[in-house]
Design an enzyme around this catalytic site. Structure first.
Site, PDB file in Angstrom:
ATOM      1  N   HIS A 104       0.802  -1.222   0.000  1.00  0.00           N
ATOM      2  CA  HIS A 104       0.000   0.000   0.000  1.00  0.00           C
ATOM      3  C   HIS A 104       0.838   1.278   0.000  1.00  0.00           C
ATOM      4  O   HIS A 104       0.326   2.364  -0.201  1.00  0.00           O
ATOM      5  CB  HIS A 104      -0.919   0.055   1.229  1.00  0.00           C
ATOM      6  CG  HIS A 104      -0.211   0.417   2.502  1.00  0.00           C
ATOM      7  ND1 HIS A 104       0.479  -0.493   3.241  1.00  0.00           N
ATOM      8  CD2 HIS A 104      -0.064   1.600   3.146  1.00  0.00           C
ATOM      9  CE1 HIS A 104       1.012   0.111   4.284  1.00  0.00           C
ATOM     10  NE2 HIS A 104       0.702   1.385   4.254  1.00  0.00           N
TER      11      HIS A 104
HETATM   12  C1  UD1 Z   1      -2.016   6.054   5.307  1.00  0.00           C
HETATM   13  C2  UD1 Z   1      -0.726   6.628   5.885  1.00  0.00           C
HETATM   14  C3  UD1 Z   1       0.362   5.566   5.861  1.00  0.00           C
HETATM   15  C4  UD1 Z   1      -0.086   4.293   6.538  1.00  0.00           C
HETATM   16  C5  UD1 Z   1      -1.417   3.839   5.959  1.00  0.00           C
HETATM   17  C6  UD1 Z   1      -1.937   2.667   6.744  1.00  0.00           C
HETATM   18  C7  UD1 Z   1      -0.386   9.030   5.506  1.00  0.00           C
HETATM   19  C8  UD1 Z   1       0.346  10.040   4.713  1.00  0.00           C
HETATM   20  N1  UD1 Z   1      -0.250   7.756   5.101  1.00  0.00           N
HETATM   21  O1  UD1 Z   1      -1.759   5.730   3.963  1.00  0.00           O
HETATM   22  O2  UD1 Z   1       1.514   6.053   6.545  1.00  0.00           O
HETATM   23  O3  UD1 Z   1       0.885   3.295   6.326  1.00  0.00           O
HETATM   24  O4  UD1 Z   1      -2.368   4.904   6.043  1.00  0.00           O
HETATM   25  O5  UD1 Z   1      -2.867   1.915   6.033  1.00  0.00           O
HETATM   26  O6  UD1 Z   1      -1.056   9.367   6.452  1.00  0.00           O
HETATM   27  N2  UD1 Z   1      -9.065   4.818   0.897  1.00  0.00           N
HETATM   28  C9  UD1 Z   1     -10.321   4.255   0.820  1.00  0.00           C
HETATM   29  N3  UD1 Z   1     -10.961   3.957   1.986  1.00  0.00           N
HETATM   30  C10 UD1 Z   1     -10.456   4.211   3.215  1.00  0.00           C
HETATM   31  C11 UD1 Z   1      -9.178   4.796   3.284  1.00  0.00           C
HETATM   32  C12 UD1 Z   1      -8.491   5.096   2.116  1.00  0.00           C
HETATM   33  O7  UD1 Z   1     -10.827   3.994  -0.255  1.00  0.00           O
HETATM   34  O8  UD1 Z   1     -11.100   3.902   4.232  1.00  0.00           O
HETATM   35  C13 UD1 Z   1      -8.331   5.094  -0.362  1.00  0.00           C
HETATM   36  C14 UD1 Z   1      -8.644   6.453  -0.969  1.00  0.00           C
HETATM   37  O9  UD1 Z   1      -8.613   6.298  -2.346  1.00  0.00           O
HETATM   38  C15 UD1 Z   1      -7.481   7.302  -0.508  1.00  0.00           C
HETATM   39  C16 UD1 Z   1      -6.348   6.285  -0.506  1.00  0.00           C
HETATM   40  O10 UD1 Z   1      -6.925   5.063  -0.087  1.00  0.00           O
HETATM   41  O11 UD1 Z   1      -7.225   8.389  -1.356  1.00  0.00           O
HETATM   42  C17 UD1 Z   1      -5.196   6.656   0.413  1.00  0.00           C
HETATM   43  O12 UD1 Z   1      -5.652   6.855   1.764  1.00  0.00           O
HETATM   44  P1  UD1 Z   1      -4.790   7.752   2.797  1.00  0.00           P
HETATM   45  O13 UD1 Z   1      -5.365   7.629   4.134  1.00  0.00           O
HETATM   46  O14 UD1 Z   1      -4.611   9.110   2.232  1.00  0.00           O
HETATM   47  O15 UD1 Z   1      -3.364   7.090   2.744  1.00  0.00           O
HETATM   48  P2  UD1 Z   1      -2.935   5.569   2.941  1.00  0.00           P
HETATM   49  O16 UD1 Z   1      -2.308   5.100   1.679  1.00  0.00           O
HETATM   50  O17 UD1 Z   1      -4.061   4.779   3.491  1.00  0.00           O
HETATM   51  N1  UDP Z   2      -3.849  -5.230   8.948  1.00  0.00           N
HETATM   52  C1  UDP Z   2      -5.129  -5.755   9.115  1.00  0.00           C
HETATM   53  N2  UDP Z   2      -5.808  -6.162   8.007  1.00  0.00           N
HETATM   54  C2  UDP Z   2      -5.283  -6.080   6.751  1.00  0.00           C
HETATM   55  C3  UDP Z   2      -3.974  -5.551   6.601  1.00  0.00           C
HETATM   56  C4  UDP Z   2      -3.285  -5.120   7.727  1.00  0.00           C
HETATM   57  O1  UDP Z   2      -5.619  -5.852  10.242  1.00  0.00           O
HETATM   58  O2  UDP Z   2      -5.982  -6.463   5.791  1.00  0.00           O
HETATM   59  C5  UDP Z   2      -3.108  -4.772  10.146  1.00  0.00           C
HETATM   60  C6  UDP Z   2      -1.771  -5.419  10.335  1.00  0.00           C
HETATM   61  O3  UDP Z   2      -1.892  -6.657  10.997  1.00  0.00           O
HETATM   62  C7  UDP Z   2      -1.022  -4.374  11.132  1.00  0.00           C
HETATM   63  C8  UDP Z   2      -1.589  -3.067  10.617  1.00  0.00           C
HETATM   64  O4  UDP Z   2      -2.826  -3.402   9.992  1.00  0.00           O
HETATM   65  O5  UDP Z   2      -1.314  -4.480  12.506  1.00  0.00           O
HETATM   66  C9  UDP Z   2      -0.644  -2.466   9.637  1.00  0.00           C
HETATM   67  O6  UDP Z   2      -1.271  -1.412   8.983  1.00  0.00           O
HETATM   68  P1  UDP Z   2      -0.849  -0.915   7.530  1.00  0.00           P
HETATM   69  O7  UDP Z   2      -0.076  -1.963   6.836  1.00  0.00           O
HETATM   70  O8  UDP Z   2      -2.086  -0.417   6.894  1.00  0.00           O
HETATM   71  O9  UDP Z   2       0.044   0.362   7.868  1.00  0.00           O
HETATM   72  P2  UDP Z   2       1.573   0.581   8.298  1.00  0.00           P
HETATM   73  O10 UDP Z   2       1.888  -0.296   9.456  1.00  0.00           O
HETATM   74  O11 UDP Z   2       2.421   0.302   7.100  1.00  0.00           O
HETATM   75  O12 UDP Z   2       1.619   2.043   8.622  1.00  0.00           O
END
Ligand code: UD1
Ligand code: UDP
Length: 358
Positions: free
Chosen positions: A206
């Protein structure tokens, strides 16, 4: 004493769960839980509150998605309003997302002391949004809870006073121990997906530097596709990755890979615990691979969790060649690193709660 906790993204719900439980066990402690709404799909948010028994947020700001500036700016404005109304003694933030930075900035401007959980992590890559978020948050914080020796060292190197740093271990380890047992009893995900223990690879993708680059995304999915002709590959797909693959016209690269929707934490724990190997670009998932003693290939240029690479649990691989990725994954199956206690005693949440009371 009143603490205002700011969370918004999936890993923050998991980190906050043990700390909220520890705070709520303290007489006289009042926690005001604020969800920024950065993550909002039910399988990216609600499922964690239900499964992990996190109290319902007092406020959900429903900020949603957007470019960094717009998203962080909307959060900042809404959080300032909440903090003015709530008048907390401390603001508690987690990790390195835009919700973290917005919480820290709003509090700093109002002169409310900030406690940062998972302080001191560094990738030394300032192109990562997370690196900016964590550096700024650390330098605004009055209390910095670090998970590892390395993280503590980074803060000392940056001139942060040692009296502000508290090395408490990793709250994700607390969560893994506590919910790991519950997962064993409650999750049937392996049966549901027809998986055999050690009979599949688990993957998550992601991170912005991968999803934002079609070439890297192509290499990753080509690599996973190659692996899937030897051993099943299960990939709970982050909504960002799905949206990007669709937009790039790259969805056919996922053929052969078992794509599933994001799963709840209990199912994730079981998928991790029984995987032959985990291939990921997630920070949290890298560590969980280690908690469950699974080999891990990290599809990034660098990692904040360097000790896992040093001990041989994690192999770091820049994802720019599908064949190389497949070869690395297949080669690492069955390997393990040196055992060492890296992330504390599983009591980080209690240490954090007690320190805040002090
Ligand atoms: C964010 C964090 C990242 C973290 C990740 C965990 C920032 C800059 N990034 O990244 O550090 O590792 O969360 O998962 O804060 N979207 C949906 N539904 C949701 C959420 C997101 O469809 O419930 C989609 C949208 O298209 C959105 C994209 O995901 O634009 C990115 O979401 P965003 O929260 O901006 O960043 P993450 O990639 O999730
Ligand atoms: N996780 C989850 N379901 C999923 C993918 C990840 O519960 O389908 C959990 C995972 O076990 C971990 C956390 O989400 O505890 C990690 O989050 P993510 O990878 O979104 O973000 P990051 O740690 O890279 O910021």
């Amino acid at each position: 004493m009143k603490i205002c906790t700011i969370i918004g993204a999936r890993p923050q719900f998991i980190k906050a769960a043990p700390v909220s439980r520890a705070l709520n066990a303290i007489p006289g402690m009042q926690e005001c839980l604020v969800h920024t709404g950065q993550h909002y799909d039910s399988n990216m948010s609600d499922v964690f509150f239900t499964e992990l028994g996190i109290p319902k947020p007092h406020r959900n700001l429903e900020i949603g998605s957007g470019n960094h500036g717009a998203q962080t700016g909307r959060m900042l404005e809404a959080l300032e309003r909440v903090m003015l109304e709530e008048q907390p003694d401390w603001v508690l933030v987690y990790g390195d997302t835009n919700s973290t930075l917005a919480g820290a900035l709003a509090a700093a401007k109002l002169h409310i002391p900030i406690a940062h959980v998972e302080a001191g992590l560094r990738s030394f890559n300032k192109r990562m949004p997370e690196e900016i978020n964590r550096i700024l948050t650390d330098h605004a914080a009055s209390l910095l809870f670090t998970p590892t020796d390395t993280a503590t060292h980074h803060l000392e190197q940056e001139g942060i006073a040692t009296s502000l740093i508290e090395q408490v271990g990793d709250v994700m380890y607390d969560a893994a121990l506590y919910y790991g047992e519950i997962a064993r009893q409650k999750s049937h995900v392996l049966d549901r997906l027809g998986l055999q223990p050690e009979g599949y690879i688990l993957s998550t993708v992601h991170r912005a530097e991968n999803t934002g680059d079609p070439k890297r995304l192509q290499a990753i999915f080509e690599g996973l596709q190659k692996v899937s002709s030897n051993i099943p590959v299960i990939l709970p797909m982050h909504p960002r990755t799905r949206a990007t693959l669709e937009k790039n016209g790259q969805l056919d690269l996922t053929q052969g890979i078992t794509l599933i929707e994001p799963v709840g934490y209990l199912d994730m724990v079981m998928l991790e615990r029984h995987a032959a190997l985990i291939a990921t670009d997630s920070g949290g998932v890298q560590k969980e691979a280690y908690f469950y003693q699974r080999p891990c290939v990290t599809l990034r240029d660098e990692t904040e969790w360097v000790e896992l690479v040093e001990l041989g649990w994690n192999t770091l691989l820049t994802p720019n060649n599908g064949k190389q990725i497949a070869d690395s994954i297949l080669k690492q199956i069955g390997t393990s690193g040196r055992p060492e206690n890296l992330y504390g005693e599983g009591n980080s949440a209690d240490l954090i709660a007690r320190r805040l009371v002090q």
